[in-house]
Structures are given as structure tokens and as C-alpha cells.
Design a protein around this motif. Structure first.
Motif, short mmCIF file in Angstrom:
data_model
loop_
_atom_site.label_atom_id
_atom_site.label_comp_id
_atom_site.label_asym_id
_atom_site.label_seq_id
_atom_site.Cartn_x
_atom_site.Cartn_y
_atom_site.Cartn_z
N GLN A 1 52.46 -25.47 7.24
CA GLN A 1 52.29 -26.24 6.02
C GLN A 1 50.89 -25.95 5.46
OE1 GLN A 1 52.66 -28.28 9.03
NE2 GLN A 1 54.82 -27.67 9.00
N TYR A 2 50.78 -26.12 4.15
CA TYR A 2 49.47 -25.95 3.51
C TYR A 2 48.83 -27.31 3.32
CZ TYR A 2 45.84 -24.72 0.15
OH TYR A 2 44.63 -24.55 -0.47
N ASN A 3 47.61 -27.47 3.81
CA ASN A 3 46.87 -28.71 3.69
C ASN A 3 45.89 -28.59 2.52
OD1 ASN A 3 44.72 -30.73 4.11
ND2 ASN A 3 45.79 -31.15 6.04
N TYR A 4 46.18 -29.32 1.42
CA TYR A 4 45.36 -29.22 0.22
C TYR A 4 43.95 -29.78 0.45
CZ TYR A 4 49.24 -27.72 -2.70
OH TYR A 4 50.26 -27.00 -3.26
N THR A 5 43.83 -30.81 1.29
CA THR A 5 42.53 -31.40 1.54
C THR A 5 41.61 -30.44 2.28
OG1 THR A 5 43.53 -33.61 1.64
CG2 THR A 5 41.32 -33.35 2.57
N LEU A 6 42.15 -29.78 3.29
CA LEU A 6 41.36 -28.84 4.10
C LEU A 6 41.38 -27.42 3.55
CD1 LEU A 6 42.45 -30.06 7.64
CD2 LEU A 6 40.34 -30.62 6.43
N ASP A 7 42.23 -27.17 2.53
CA ASP A 7 42.35 -25.83 1.95
C ASP A 7 42.66 -24.80 3.04
OD1 ASP A 7 42.29 -23.77 0.07
OD2 ASP A 7 40.13 -23.44 0.34
N MET B 1 48.26 -24.77 8.11
CA MET B 1 48.20 -25.45 9.39
C MET B 1 49.53 -25.31 10.13
SD MET B 1 45.17 -26.78 8.83
CE MET B 1 45.03 -27.85 10.25
N VAL C 1 46.85 -27.98 14.01
CA VAL C 1 46.69 -29.40 13.74
C VAL C 1 46.10 -30.12 14.94
CG1 VAL C 1 47.90 -31.53 13.17
CG2 VAL C 1 48.57 -29.38 12.07
N GLU D 1 51.58 -26.94 13.91
CA GLU D 1 51.56 -27.73 15.15
C GLU D 1 52.05 -26.89 16.32
OE1 GLU D 1 52.99 -31.68 15.11
OE2 GLU D 1 52.58 -32.00 12.99
N GLU E 1 54.02 -20.53 -0.20
CA GLU E 1 53.67 -20.62 1.22
C GLU E 1 53.29 -19.25 1.78
OE1 GLU E 1 56.94 -22.61 3.08
OE2 GLU E 1 56.01 -24.57 2.82
#
Length: 423
Positions: free
Chosen positions: A277-283, A286, A358, A288, A250
Motif C-alpha cells: 500500500q502507498y502511505n501518503y503521510t510517510l510518502d 509499505m 509496517v 506487512e 501502485e
């Protein structure tokens, strides 16, 4: 005592020998600008005929599966008034430009993103004359831009395809490239006779965060902190360094070269694991929370030799950068000395806070990466910040005018210069 001789009277052979030791095209131009005899003894350095390079790019769009794109080079320069070191009250500034297909023509780039400047500052010069300023090349970068149907590139189109692109140090002869695309590490040998580029995935299992060139190698770091060193000539791995810390995934990571050494700057999100958090889809990392409510902590590691034949180098954490300041972002990173800047103490990291929100994605709001007539939005919304390694504090760069003046806006002494350039 022998009489003092003018620099212009140096033997032509010695002038030519010195010129061959210069590292960058900018250094050669500065060398030629000293006097007429030096300019006559040293030819203009050739510009790479390979860039900008046009090619075809496959995309996931059934209506138009192949698009036209261009690889361009960006350069960060430090520009100072003559006599800068002799008169510390005189200032210098950083500018970032993108080369165009016209010889010695550039476009101004946002220093905090890869986007081209939309509204040129009123006082920005039509040309930078090496006879009037001290110009120093700090770092180079490369970007891929889409081309419109008329052949022009979109001035404000983000680099949607690659997070980072690097070309081999001897690109003019090897045409090799490496990139991070959607977190994946890819390599290619560019074909200058066709418009095709064939990318080969090197590692599809782990997401990568940064790549760089150093000492004839490509260096890559993945999300787990594993650092790889790959020979530029043969694409073979010859350095592998395990994770710097346990559970260190992280973290955001940036390579920086400083004073002939390679550093890794790590933004540690482990101090706030519930907020980021790390968003794998958006690379992307992120949050809130409001960005200002996310704690900030940086660590810096330096690559040093070990003397061991099996493991020749290791990475050691350093807590003091001396008079150096590091600038880091996804697009480019570099270091500079603060010794000649009044009110700048060094031992700090200037960074672009690329932590995404987010809520913005839920509302499909665009990223504020453009500039308007009043300045750069990253400065106005506090996304460019300064981190002090000594007390681990972080605050918007706008609160540090001595540092801010180096980046934006261009200083008043950088005026329009209509005179011809002989450099």
C-alpha cells in the motif's frame, strides 16, 4: 606513406577545439592527463563556486523554527585500470562521492543511499590520480544536509526534507532548482547573495515520485504515471504525457538516462495489490509481509519522437536493454554497458528495494542505511537486488559476484596513492 605523428604533437588550436567539446569536468581532467603538451594547452576546468551552498531552512519545530543546511553535489564515477578495454580481465568499479568546500576534496558516499560512509575501507586511496586510472563521470545528484552548531554536517543524517533535488543544467547562471518534498513538487530560484531559499509549490494535489534533467528540461512523474516536461529556463510546461497504464498508481518510478535517451523504470506493485500500500503521510510504499515474500516486476519505457507537432514524444515499453544494465534508487539512477565485464550479461536492473515494512515503523526501528566495519547493511540484508528483464526473476545482488564487485567493496587494485596528481 607519411610518418606517424605522436598525439602530443597535435596543433594547440586543435587541442583547444577538442577540449571545448568535452561535456564534463571529469572529461577535461582526463584529457589533460594524456601528456604534458595537452595539459599545457588546456587550463584546469573551473569548479562551480556555488556549491556547497549554505542556506536557512524553516522546519516544524517551535524550539528551533529555522535551521542551517547545505546543498551539496554527489557524483557517481566509474574508475578503471589503464588498458581496461584492451584487457577485459582488468576490472572497473563505481564509487559515489560528495564534494566538500575544499578544492578537489571529496567524501565517500554509500552507493545505495545518500549517507556518507562511516568507516572508510582500508585500501581506499587518499587521492584518485587521473594518470593512474581511467575515470568516467556517470551521473550527478544533489542533497540537502543539516548543519550542526559548529558548522559541520551530520555524516549520517538522512535527507529528511527532500526526496529528490535537481538543479538546472546551467545552474551557475540561472540558480534554478526543483524538488520533491513530502511528495509535493516545488521549485525555487536560489539567491546566492542571501541565505534564503523561497520554495513555491507547483502541484499540491498529486504526489510525485521522481524528477530529472534531460535535453534542457526538468522531467517529473507523479504517482499516477503522468509525466511532465518543464523548460528549465522559463519553468513552463511543454510536455504532458498521460498515464502509461490504467490504474497504474501502485508503482514506484525512476528516470534513467542511457545512450542519449530518457527511460522510465517502473516497479509494478499491481501484481501484489494486497501486499503493498502507498502511505501518503510517510510518502512511501509499505508492506506487512516480509520483503522477500513480495513479488517483483519491472517495466521499462523509452521516450521517443512521434513526428506529430502536437504530441512530439511518446513513451513506448521496451523489453530488452541489450548489453545495458540500469541502476535505480531514490537517490540516483544511471546506466552502464556490461560488454567489457566477464560474467555480466546485461538486460537487467540493479535496484535498492526501498519498500518499507509496517512492523519496523510500529516498533520505531531505524532504517538500516549505514555501513559498519564489515560492509554495507543493504547488501547483508538483501535490500540491493538484481532483476532480470528476460525471465523476470529477482535475487539479492550478493548472489551475483561479477555485478557486486563493481559496487562494493572497493577492489584491491584501488590502492593508496601517495604520489602527486598533475591532472
Amino acid at each position: 606513406m607519411a610518418p606517424c605523428r605522436s598525439w602530443s604533437e597535435l596543433p594547440k588550436e586543435l587541442i583547444s577545439y577538442i577540449a571545448k567539446c568535452l561535456d564534463t569536468r571529469t572529461d577535461v581532467l582526463r584529457f589533460r592527463a594524456v601528456c604534458c603538451s595537452w595539459r599545457a594547452s588546456v587550463p584546469l576546468p573551473p569548479k562551480s563556486p556555488k556549491l556547497p551552498m549554505h542556506f536557512s531552512l524553516p522546519v516544524n519545530d517551535p524550539r528551533k523554527p529555522i535551521v542551517s543546511a547545505v546543498i551539496s553535489q554527489t557524483v557517481v564515477y566509474r574508475i578503471a585500470q589503464p588498458g581496461f578495454h584492451a584487457h577485459p580481465n582488468r576490472k572497473s568499479c563505481f564509487i559515489r562521492v560528495e564534494e566538500t568546500e575544499q578544492e578537489n576534496k571529496f567524501r565517500l558516499v554509500n552507493p545505495f543511499s545518500e549517507r556518507l560512509i562511516k568507516h572508510m575501507p582500508a585500501n581506499f586511496p587518499k587521492e584518485i590520480n587521473h594518470l593512474n586510472f581511467r575515470v568516467e563521470e556517470l551521473t550527478k545528484g544533489f542533497s540537502i544536509r543539516l548543519l550542526k552548531d559548529d558548522g559541520s554536517s551530520d555524516l549520517h543524517d538522512n535527507n529528511f526534507w527532500t526526496r529528490k533535488l535537481k538543479l538546472a543544467s546551467d545552474f551557475d547562471s540561472s540558480y534554478k532548482a526543483i524538488s520533491i518534498s513530502s511528495g509535493q513538487l516545488r521549485r525555487a530560484r536560489l539567491d546566492t547573495y542571501t541565505t534564503d531559499i523561497h520554495w513555491c509549490s507547483l502541484d499540491t494535489k498529486v504526489h510525485y515520485r521522481d524528477i530529472t534533467n534531460f535535453d534542457g528540461k526538468f522531467f517529473m512523474v507523479n504517482i499516477y504515471g503522468v509525466i511532465l516536461g518543464m523548460d528549465e529556463s522559463f519553468y513552463t510546461l511543454d510536455e504532458v504525457h498521460t498515464s502509461l497504464e490504467q490504474k497504474d498508481w501502485e508503482c514506484e518510478r525512476y528516470f534513467v538516462e542511457s545512450c542519449g535517451h530518457l527511460y522510465l523504470v517502473v516497479r509494478d506493485f499491481l501484481i501484489c495489490p494486497t501486499l503493498v500500500q502507498y502511505n501518503y503521510t510517510l510518502d512511501a510504499f509499505m508492506t506487512e509481509a516480509k520483503d522477500a515474500n513480495v513479488p517483483v516486476k519491472f517495466k521499462v519505457y523509452k521516450r521517443i519522437p512521434t513526428g506529430d507537432q502536437r504530441s512530439r514524444f511518446c513513451w513506448v515499453e521496451v523489453n530488452d536493454l541489450g548489453d545495458r544494465a540500469f541502476f535505480v534508487s531514490t537517490d540516483c539512477s544511471f546506466s552502464f554497458s556490461t560488454r567489457d565485464y566477464t560474467g555480466c550479461g546485461g538486460n537487467c536492473i540493479i535496484y535498492v528495494d526501498e519498500l518499507d515494512n509496517v512492523e519496523r515503523l510500529r516498533k520505531f526501528e531505524p532504517i538500516e542505511a549505514d555501513n559498519d566495519k564489515e560492509g554495507l547493511k543493504q547488501l547483508k540484508n538483501g535490500k540491493v537486488r538484481l532483476y532480470n528483464l528476460a525471465d523476470q526473476s529477482s535475487a539479492p545482488l550478493a548472489l551475483f559476484p561479477h555485478y557486486l564487485d563493481m559496487f562494493w567493496p572497493p577492489p584491491t587494485w584501488l590502492k593508496w596513492d601517495q604520489g602527486p596528481s598533475n591532472a
